[in-house]
Design a protein around this motif. Structure first.
Motif, PDB file in Angstrom:
ATOM      1  N   ARG A   1      -9.264 -16.268 -11.908  1.00 29.78           N
ATOM      2  CA  ARG A   1      -8.202 -15.320 -11.554  1.00 29.78           C
ATOM      3  C   ARG A   1      -8.499 -14.553 -10.279  1.00 29.78           C
ATOM      4  O   ARG A   1      -7.612 -13.984  -9.667  1.00 29.78           O
ATOM      5  CB  ARG A   1      -8.005 -14.290 -12.670  1.00 29.78           C
ATOM      6  CG  ARG A   1      -7.235 -14.772 -13.858  1.00 29.78           C
ATOM      7  CD  ARG A   1      -6.876 -13.623 -14.795  1.00 29.78           C
ATOM      8  NE  ARG A   1      -6.163 -14.138 -15.956  1.00 29.78           N
ATOM      9  CZ  ARG A   1      -6.735 -14.532 -17.075  1.00 29.78           C
ATOM     10  NH1 ARG A   1      -8.057 -14.452 -17.183  1.00 29.78           N
ATOM     11  NH2 ARG A   1      -6.018 -15.013 -18.071  1.00 29.78           N
ATOM     12  N   GLY A   2      -9.770 -14.472  -9.914  1.00 33.75           N
ATOM     13  CA  GLY A   2     -10.172 -13.666  -8.776  1.00 33.75           C
ATOM     14  C   GLY A   2     -11.517 -13.029  -9.029  1.00 33.75           C
ATOM     15  O   GLY A   2     -12.277 -13.453  -9.914  1.00 33.75           O
TER      16      GLY A   2
ATOM     17  N   PRO B   1      -9.903  -8.986 -12.659  1.00 32.77           N
ATOM     18  CA  PRO B   1      -8.941  -9.016 -11.553  1.00 32.77           C
ATOM     19  C   PRO B   1      -7.550  -8.547 -11.965  1.00 32.77           C
ATOM     20  O   PRO B   1      -6.774  -8.082 -11.139  1.00 32.77           O
ATOM     21  CB  PRO B   1      -8.911 -10.490 -11.127  1.00 32.77           C
ATOM     22  CG  PRO B   1     -10.027 -11.169 -11.809  1.00 32.77           C
ATOM     23  CD  PRO B   1     -10.536 -10.298 -12.893  1.00 32.77           C
ATOM     24  N   SER B   2      -7.240  -8.657 -13.252  1.00 36.93           N
ATOM     25  CA  SER B   2      -5.901  -8.312 -13.728  1.00 36.93           C
ATOM     26  C   SER B   2      -5.560  -6.839 -13.551  1.00 36.93           C
ATOM     27  O   SER B   2      -4.375  -6.481 -13.523  1.00 36.93           O
ATOM     28  CB  SER B   2      -5.762  -8.698 -15.203  1.00 36.93           C
ATOM     29  OG  SER B   2      -5.984 -10.074 -15.392  1.00 36.93           O
TER      30      SER B   2
ATOM     31  N   GLY C   1      -8.959  -8.809 -20.883  1.00 40.28           N
ATOM     32  CA  GLY C   1      -9.814  -8.417 -19.772  1.00 40.28           C
ATOM     33  C   GLY C   1      -9.413  -7.067 -19.203  1.00 40.28           C
ATOM     34  O   GLY C   1     -10.255  -6.278 -18.772  1.00 40.28           O
ATOM     35  N   HIS C   2      -8.128  -6.799 -19.217  1.00 36.52           N
ATOM     36  CA  HIS C   2      -7.626  -5.514 -18.750  1.00 36.52           C
ATOM     37  C   HIS C   2      -7.847  -4.418 -19.795  1.00 36.52           C
ATOM     38  O   HIS C   2      -8.248  -3.302 -19.473  1.00 36.52           O
ATOM     39  CB  HIS C   2      -6.128  -5.639 -18.434  1.00 36.52           C
ATOM     40  CG  HIS C   2      -5.425  -4.330 -18.221  1.00 36.52           C
ATOM     41  ND1 HIS C   2      -5.031  -3.528 -19.270  1.00 36.52           N
ATOM     42  CD2 HIS C   2      -5.062  -3.686 -17.102  1.00 36.52           C
ATOM     43  CE1 HIS C   2      -4.450  -2.436 -18.794  1.00 36.52           C
ATOM     44  NE2 HIS C   2      -4.457  -2.517 -17.479  1.00 36.52           N
ATOM     45  N   ASP C   3      -7.571  -4.745 -21.052  1.00 36.10           N
ATOM     46  CA  ASP C   3      -7.596  -3.727 -22.110  1.00 36.10           C
ATOM     47  C   ASP C   3      -9.005  -3.328 -22.521  1.00 36.10           C
ATOM     48  O   ASP C   3      -9.190  -2.304 -23.184  1.00 36.10           O
ATOM     49  CB  ASP C   3      -6.833  -4.228 -23.341  1.00 36.10           C
ATOM     50  CG  ASP C   3      -5.349  -4.403 -23.072  1.00 36.10           C
ATOM     51  OD1 ASP C   3      -4.866  -3.912 -22.027  1.00 36.10           O
ATOM     52  OD2 ASP C   3      -4.666  -5.029 -23.899  1.00 36.10           O
ATOM     53  N   LEU C   4      -9.988  -4.136 -22.156  1.00 37.19           N
ATOM     54  CA  LEU C   4     -11.391  -3.847 -22.464  1.00 37.19           C
ATOM     55  C   LEU C   4     -11.626  -3.730 -23.958  1.00 37.19           C
ATOM     56  O   LEU C   4     -12.353  -2.861 -24.412  1.00 37.19           O
ATOM     57  CB  LEU C   4     -11.849  -2.563 -21.765  1.00 37.19           C
ATOM     58  CG  LEU C   4     -11.864  -2.615 -20.233  1.00 37.19           C
ATOM     59  CD1 LEU C   4     -12.136  -1.247 -19.649  1.00 37.19           C
ATOM     60  CD2 LEU C   4     -12.909  -3.596 -19.742  1.00 37.19           C
TER      61      LEU C   4
END
Length: 515
Positions: free
Chosen positions: A456-457, A479-480, A512-515
């Motif tokens: 994704r980056g 990356p999100s 990945g964003h929400d951890l």
């Protein structure tokens, strides 16, 4: 009238109070004036934000300028600090997350709504100092949060469409609130955090080995990239030199992961454009990659195969043969699929000019991966700042300017081709020797940071290991974080029926964003 000289990032780092043991890039504790100067550089587009995270009474910010990477830290008396998001919007959600987790209050934050905390945790600010002990001794839990207040939209004949957080099929939870005029989307607002796992809280106090396993579970489709980022950060902190063979095997795993996910995405995007044939053929190739990964490294996703100090699995002759056969099969079949995609007019009608992301937004948000590269941002962490063995491998970083769904598909196509070439180079030049070394227990706290390129980056990992080898604090940034807000911008002016197509072309991670 002379122009004011703009400071370099390294100047700000050197002006602050340096923190020892930080590797490979430096960190310094700075004064509020220096913090605000850094925010000014971000707001004016001279620097890029790589990450922002908290600790009790401290906020950290990782920055990228044209020449260097560094971390600045600001003490927060009373948990307050000057908001970065007030002048640099990419920091908004990161600041809201730090407020939920640590109780840090950015002064001047334009949007103070909760982000990760939906009022269901039973504890406020769980990572703040003493929060868990206070919760254990408390006789009541915090009151539930009020319903999330979506931003209003004004205009004639507008209506709202709520989607999620529960979706059809096997997909992570997230809520999307559309405001539309007929079929045309005039605003999309996201509400995320439903997939919060407490990863960073679980890492605190864990041995390095357990924290590494947790890192690899942050976002399952990027388990290799997360494991690599954590391992490199831990090795930088502890001064561990990884055996050469392990370095090259790590790159092989990373390219296999990139290959599998890109193949899956290309097919899934076409499926959302009602072209199931591409989905089926790309799904077969993705399955081939997963089976080869399982045969070679003992796990379809190669989870827990990269560990601090090296790798857990070696590559034998049978594995070499399996990977070479895989590459040969994809090289034979994939070009026909690319031609099919390019020559199907009904598919092009759905992807070309749909979901355009403007290059200036991609630059402002430092968008990584195919999202950024499809909109003109020429950045790949394998190349710059770079890490081995990519400095010894030949590869191109494809970049396009159109910024639409079609461009994001073509970036993936070109990256599939580059990954096949990289895998061939790795197999040809794979050195011999051991695959793992032990990691020491430090006698004083040590810090490390790494930036690696996932599919994704760029993925950022920063950690502090305390005396005795326990992780005191670890932050991982997907990356999100910088791509989800851009989906909101890219979808405006498109029809509702094209949202699944645009969403899949971004393919941001929820967990990945929400951890």
């Amino acid at each position: 009238m002379s122009k004011r000289k703009m400071p370099a990032l390294i100047d700000l780092i050197e002006a602050g109070r340096a923190v020892e043991h930080h590797a490979p890039w430096r960190r310094a504790v700075v004064a509020p004036k220096t913090w605000n100067l850094a925010v000014e550089q971000l707001a004016e587009g001279r620097w890029s934000l790589l990450g922002l995270w908290g600790e009790p009474e401290t906020v950290h910010m990782a920055l990228l300028d044209a020449a260097d990477i560094g971390v600045i830290s600001l003490k927060c008396p009373g948990g307050r600090y000057p908001s970065v998001g007030q002048r640099h919007p990419p920091a908004l959600r990161l600041e809201r997350a730090a407020a939920d987790l640590f109780g840090l209050l950015p002064q001047g934050l334009p949007d103070p709504r909760r982000w990760l905390d939906h009022g269901q945790w039973g504890i406020s600010h769980p990572l703040a100092a003493g929060a868990l002990a206070e919760a254990a001794s408390a006789t009541r839990t915090p009151p539930p949060a009020a319903a999330y207040r979506f931003l209003p939209a004004e205009g004639e004949s507008l209506h709202q469409i709520p989607v999620g957080p529960v979706h059809a099929g096997i997909i992570e939870p997230g809520h999307f609130r559309f405001t539309a005029s007929g079929e045309t989307i005039v605003r999309l607002e996201e509400s995320l955090g439903y997939g919060h796992q407490g990863i960073e809280g679980l890492m605190a106090g864990s041995p390095v080995e357990r924290a590494a396993r947790l890192a690899g579970r942050t976002s399952g489709d990027s388990t290799v990239a997360y494991s690599l980022a954590f391992a490199r950060a831990a090795e930088a902190a502890l001064g561990v030199e990884v055996p050469s063979r392990a370095v090259w095997l790590r790159a092989l795993m990373a390219e296999l992961e990139r290959l599998a996910t890109h193949l899956g995405d290309i097919g899934a995007i076409c499926n959302d454009a009602a072209f199931a044939l591409m989905h089926a053929h790309c799904g077969v190739l993705r399955e081939r990659v997963l089976r080869a990964s399982d045969a070679v490294f003992g796990h379809r996703l190669m989870r827990d195969r990269i560990v601090p100090g090296g790798v857990a699995s070696d590559l034998g002759e049978a594995g070499m043969t399996a990977v070479r056969s895989l590459v040969a099969e994809i090289r034979q079949r994939f070009p026909h699929l690319v031609e099919l995609y390019d020559n199907t007019a009904s598919l092009q009608d759905r992807t070309v000019a749909t979901g355009r992301l403007k290059p200036e937004l991609a630059r402002q948000y430092a968008a990584g991966g195919y999202v950024g590269r499809a909109s003109g941002r020429d950045f790949d962490a394998r190349r710059s700042p770079g890490y081995p063995p990519y400095d010894e491998l030949a590869f191109d970083v494809p970049v396009l300017q159109e910024g639409d769904v079609n461009a994001r598909v073509w970036i993936r196509i070109r990256e599939v081709e580059q990954s096949l070439s990289l895998i061939e180079q790795i197999l040809e030049r794979l050195p011999g020797g051991p695959i793992r070394v032990g990691i020491p227990e430090p006698d004083e706290p040590r810090e490390g940071m790494a930036l690696v390129e996932g599919f994704r980056g760029d993925i950022l990992a920063w950690l502090r290991i305390g005396a005795g080898g326990m992780v005191e604090r670890c932050h991982v940034r997907d990356p999100s974080w910088f791509q989800w807000p851009l989906l909101e911008a890219a979808i405006e002016g498109n029809i509702i029926a094209d949202f699944p197509l645009c969403n899949k072309s971004f393919n941001c991670s929820y967990s990945g964003h929400d951890l």
